[in-house]
Design a protein around this motif. Structure first.
Motif, mmCIF file in Angstrom:
data_model
loop_
_atom_site.group_PDB
_atom_site.id
_atom_site.type_symbol
_atom_site.label_atom_id
_atom_site.label_comp_id
_atom_site.label_asym_id
_atom_site.label_seq_id
_atom_site.Cartn_x
_atom_site.Cartn_y
_atom_site.Cartn_z
ATOM 1 N N TRP A 101 -25.120 -14.318 -8.742
ATOM 2 C CA TRP A 101 -23.752 -14.825 -8.652
ATOM 3 C C TRP A 101 -23.343 -15.593 -9.909
ATOM 4 O O TRP A 101 -22.249 -15.398 -10.444
ATOM 5 C CB TRP A 101 -23.596 -15.716 -7.417
ATOM 6 C CG TRP A 101 -23.493 -14.925 -6.154
ATOM 7 C CD1 TRP A 101 -24.478 -14.687 -5.241
ATOM 8 C CD2 TRP A 101 -22.333 -14.224 -5.688
ATOM 9 N NE1 TRP A 101 -24.011 -13.883 -4.232
ATOM 10 C CE2 TRP A 101 -22.698 -13.587 -4.464
ATOM 11 C CE3 TRP A 101 -21.037 -14.072 -6.159
ATOM 12 C CZ2 TRP A 101 -21.801 -12.824 -3.727
ATOM 13 C CZ3 TRP A 101 -20.144 -13.306 -5.418
ATOM 14 C CH2 TRP A 101 -20.526 -12.698 -4.225
ATOM 15 N N PHE A 104 -23.046 -13.089 -12.702
ATOM 16 C CA PHE A 104 -21.863 -12.253 -12.500
ATOM 17 C C PHE A 104 -20.604 -12.969 -13.000
ATOM 18 O O PHE A 104 -19.776 -12.376 -13.690
ATOM 19 C CB PHE A 104 -21.724 -11.904 -11.021
ATOM 20 C CG PHE A 104 -20.557 -11.002 -10.701
ATOM 21 C CD1 PHE A 104 -20.667 -9.634 -10.865
ATOM 22 C CD2 PHE A 104 -19.363 -11.522 -10.238
ATOM 23 C CE1 PHE A 104 -19.603 -8.793 -10.569
ATOM 24 C CE2 PHE A 104 -18.294 -10.690 -9.939
ATOM 25 C CZ PHE A 104 -18.404 -9.326 -10.107
ATOM 26 N N HIS A 108 -18.377 -11.606 -16.229
ATOM 27 C CA HIS A 108 -17.098 -10.938 -16.015
ATOM 28 C C HIS A 108 -15.884 -11.869 -16.069
ATOM 29 O O HIS A 108 -14.768 -11.397 -16.268
ATOM 30 C CB HIS A 108 -17.112 -10.208 -14.668
ATOM 31 C CG HIS A 108 -18.100 -9.094 -14.606
ATOM 32 N ND1 HIS A 108 -17.924 -7.900 -15.260
ATOM 33 C CD2 HIS A 108 -19.306 -8.989 -13.981
ATOM 34 C CE1 HIS A 108 -18.944 -7.102 -15.033
ATOM 35 N NE2 HIS A 108 -19.807 -7.746 -14.259
ATOM 36 N N THR A 182 -27.565 -7.209 -11.685
ATOM 37 C CA THR A 182 -26.208 -7.764 -11.671
ATOM 38 C C THR A 182 -25.360 -7.213 -12.805
ATOM 39 O O THR A 182 -24.138 -7.082 -12.672
ATOM 40 C CB THR A 182 -26.266 -9.295 -11.749
ATOM 41 O OG1 THR A 182 -27.055 -9.793 -10.668
ATOM 42 C CG2 THR A 182 -24.882 -9.914 -11.678
ATOM 43 N N LEU A 185 -23.056 -4.450 -11.743
ATOM 44 C CA LEU A 185 -22.069 -4.669 -10.689
ATOM 45 C C LEU A 185 -20.746 -5.122 -11.292
ATOM 46 O O LEU A 185 -20.722 -5.950 -12.201
ATOM 47 C CB LEU A 185 -22.588 -5.699 -9.687
ATOM 48 C CG LEU A 185 -23.957 -5.363 -9.070
ATOM 49 C CD1 LEU A 185 -24.374 -6.429 -8.076
ATOM 50 C CD2 LEU A 185 -23.948 -3.991 -8.422
ATOM 51 N N LYS A 186 -19.654 -4.615 -10.757
ATOM 52 C CA LYS A 186 -18.344 -4.857 -11.355
ATOM 53 C C LYS A 186 -17.405 -5.671 -10.469
ATOM 54 O O LYS A 186 -16.448 -6.256 -10.970
ATOM 55 C CB LYS A 186 -17.668 -3.510 -11.683
ATOM 56 C CG LYS A 186 -18.497 -2.586 -12.572
ATOM 57 C CD LYS A 186 -18.759 -3.202 -13.926
ATOM 58 C CE LYS A 186 -19.550 -2.239 -14.821
ATOM 59 N NZ LYS A 186 -19.898 -2.870 -16.130
ATOM 60 N N THR A 187 -17.625 -5.683 -9.159
ATOM 61 C CA THR A 187 -16.700 -6.365 -8.258
ATOM 62 C C THR A 187 -17.476 -7.284 -7.311
ATOM 63 O O THR A 187 -18.688 -7.139 -7.123
ATOM 64 C CB THR A 187 -15.903 -5.358 -7.405
ATOM 65 O OG1 THR A 187 -16.802 -4.677 -6.505
ATOM 66 C CG2 THR A 187 -15.198 -4.338 -8.294
ATOM 67 N N PHE A 188 -16.754 -8.222 -6.689
ATOM 68 C CA PHE A 188 -17.377 -9.121 -5.726
ATOM 69 C C PHE A 188 -17.888 -8.349 -4.514
ATOM 70 O O PHE A 188 -18.892 -8.727 -3.912
ATOM 71 C CB PHE A 188 -16.373 -10.191 -5.281
ATOM 72 C CG PHE A 188 -16.173 -11.279 -6.288
ATOM 73 C CD1 PHE A 188 -17.194 -12.184 -6.560
ATOM 74 C CD2 PHE A 188 -14.973 -11.422 -6.957
ATOM 75 C CE1 PHE A 188 -17.031 -13.206 -7.482
ATOM 76 C CE2 PHE A 188 -14.796 -12.431 -7.880
ATOM 77 C CZ PHE A 188 -15.817 -13.332 -8.150
ATOM 78 N N GLN A 189 -17.194 -7.275 -4.147
ATOM 79 C CA GLN A 189 -17.637 -6.475 -3.014
ATOM 80 C C GLN A 189 -19.016 -5.865 -3.279
ATOM 81 O O GLN A 189 -19.859 -5.773 -2.384
ATOM 82 C CB GLN A 189 -16.620 -5.376 -2.698
ATOM 83 C CG GLN A 189 -15.318 -5.853 -2.091
ATOM 84 C CD GLN A 189 -14.400 -6.536 -3.098
ATOM 85 O OE1 GLN A 189 -14.567 -6.363 -4.321
ATOM 86 N NE2 GLN A 189 -13.436 -7.305 -2.615
ATOM 87 N N GLN A 190 -19.243 -5.440 -4.510
ATOM 88 C CA GLN A 190 -20.538 -4.873 -4.861
ATOM 89 C C GLN A 190 -21.651 -5.924 -4.811
ATOM 90 O O GLN A 190 -22.813 -5.593 -4.548
ATOM 91 C CB GLN A 190 -20.474 -4.241 -6.250
ATOM 92 C CG GLN A 190 -19.619 -2.980 -6.319
ATOM 93 C CD GLN A 190 -19.495 -2.437 -7.731
ATOM 94 O OE1 GLN A 190 -19.655 -3.173 -8.709
ATOM 95 N NE2 GLN A 190 -19.217 -1.148 -7.849
ATOM 96 N N ASP A 192 -22.129 -7.939 -2.548
ATOM 97 C CA ASP A 192 -22.646 -7.981 -1.182
ATOM 98 C C ASP A 192 -23.863 -7.078 -1.010
ATOM 99 O O ASP A 192 -24.652 -7.267 -0.072
ATOM 100 C CB ASP A 192 -21.562 -7.562 -0.183
ATOM 101 C CG ASP A 192 -20.455 -8.598 -0.055
ATOM 102 O OD1 ASP A 192 -20.731 -9.783 -0.354
ATOM 103 O OD2 ASP A 192 -19.332 -8.229 0.325
#
Length: 274
Positions: A101, A104, A108, A182, A185-190, A192
């Motif tokens: 987190w 991330f 981004h 990480t 991963l591009k989005t907050f949903q990913q 999860d």
């Protein structure tokens, strides 16, 4: 604040300096200052969570269960059975949350790595710095929980003093892999997806039940999970069950760390320097 277009990628450097400037400490120093000023509440909640599990399941439910037989045939109190597992989980959670987190957001939204890599820092400096931060968090969780175990009398052998280095090894392994994953991963949903992967490990890695309660195919699956190796390593140290299998668990994490560092360093270089 986003960087100007001409600073979005750092210039190429040759040789070892392309990945390493020998200064991960500057990344660690910046992270410690940021944590002290803004994130201390998040860090605190991660520390108390396993304590609640210990009180509710180890002490509460454990008063009804009494004793269990571990994978080595030793009869131990249920609280002493799950406490080292929760210690390993605490180290994993601290390292994973810090290396996922936090990374991330920095990657981004804060655009911190782009800025760092326009300086003399290389991707290995950034990777080691961020992993060290995650290691500090996982180690702090582990030390606090180990003290709680001592207070409740759940460390059954003097070898429990080696549980702290084991916790740091576990945190290092998960942090080195977590940061590299990480980066994809591009989005907050990913994000999860990370929790989706952690939950089965938490529930299945002989955390609350001996491995023998599962069928043989499930046992093989569990023994391939990294958390199971961490749980068995810490449980052996806190209960005094020391054997050759310890070397297998340690080797598993050493390989995990090496692969994670290579993976993360190459990924950061591909994102920001190539």
């Amino acid at each position: 604040m986003a960087l100007a277009p001409e600073l979005q990628r750092a210039p190429r450097r040759g040789g070892v300096r392309a990945i390493w400037a020998g200064n991960p400490g500057s990344v660690v120093f910046r992270g410690v200052i940021a944590t002290k000023s803004t994130n201390w509440i998040v860090v605190l909640t991660g520390f108390v969570e396993p304590i609640f599990y210990l009180l509710a399941l180890g002490i509460g439910l454990g008063s009804f269960i009494g004793v269990v037989t571990d994978s080595n045939g030793n009869v131990i109190p249920y609280a002493a059975f799950i406490a080292p597992a929760l210690l390993a989980v605490s180290a994993m959670n601290g390292a994973i949350y810090d290396s996922t987190w936090n990374v991330f957001f920095k990657m981004h939204f804060g655009k911190l790595y782009q800025g760092m890599l326009t300086t003399s820092l290389g991707p290995l400096d950034v990777a080691l710095g961020e992993i060290t931060l995650a290691l500090l968090r996982g180690g702090a969780y582990g030390l606090g929980f180990l003290i709680i175990m001592q207070v409740f009398g759940l460390n059954l052998a003097w070898t429990a003093i080696f549980a702290l280095p084991a916790v740091l090894l576990i945190a290092f392994g998960f942090a080195s892999v977590g940061m590299g994953i990480t980066s994809y991963l591009k989005t907050f949903q990913q994000m999860d997806w990370i929790q989706f992967a952690l939950l089965p490990m938490f529930l299945l890695s002989a955390t609350f039940y001996p491995l023998s309660v599962y069928s043989e195919p499930v046992q093989w699956f569990i023994q391939a999970l990294p958390l199971w190796h961490g749980v068995e390593l810490v449980r052996g140290l806190t209960t005094g069950v020391i054997g050759p299998a310890m070397l297998v668990h340690v080797t598993y994490y050493l390989v995990m760390i090496a692969l994670g560092l290579v993976f993360t360093t190459r990924r950061l270089r591909a994102l920001f320097l190539d």
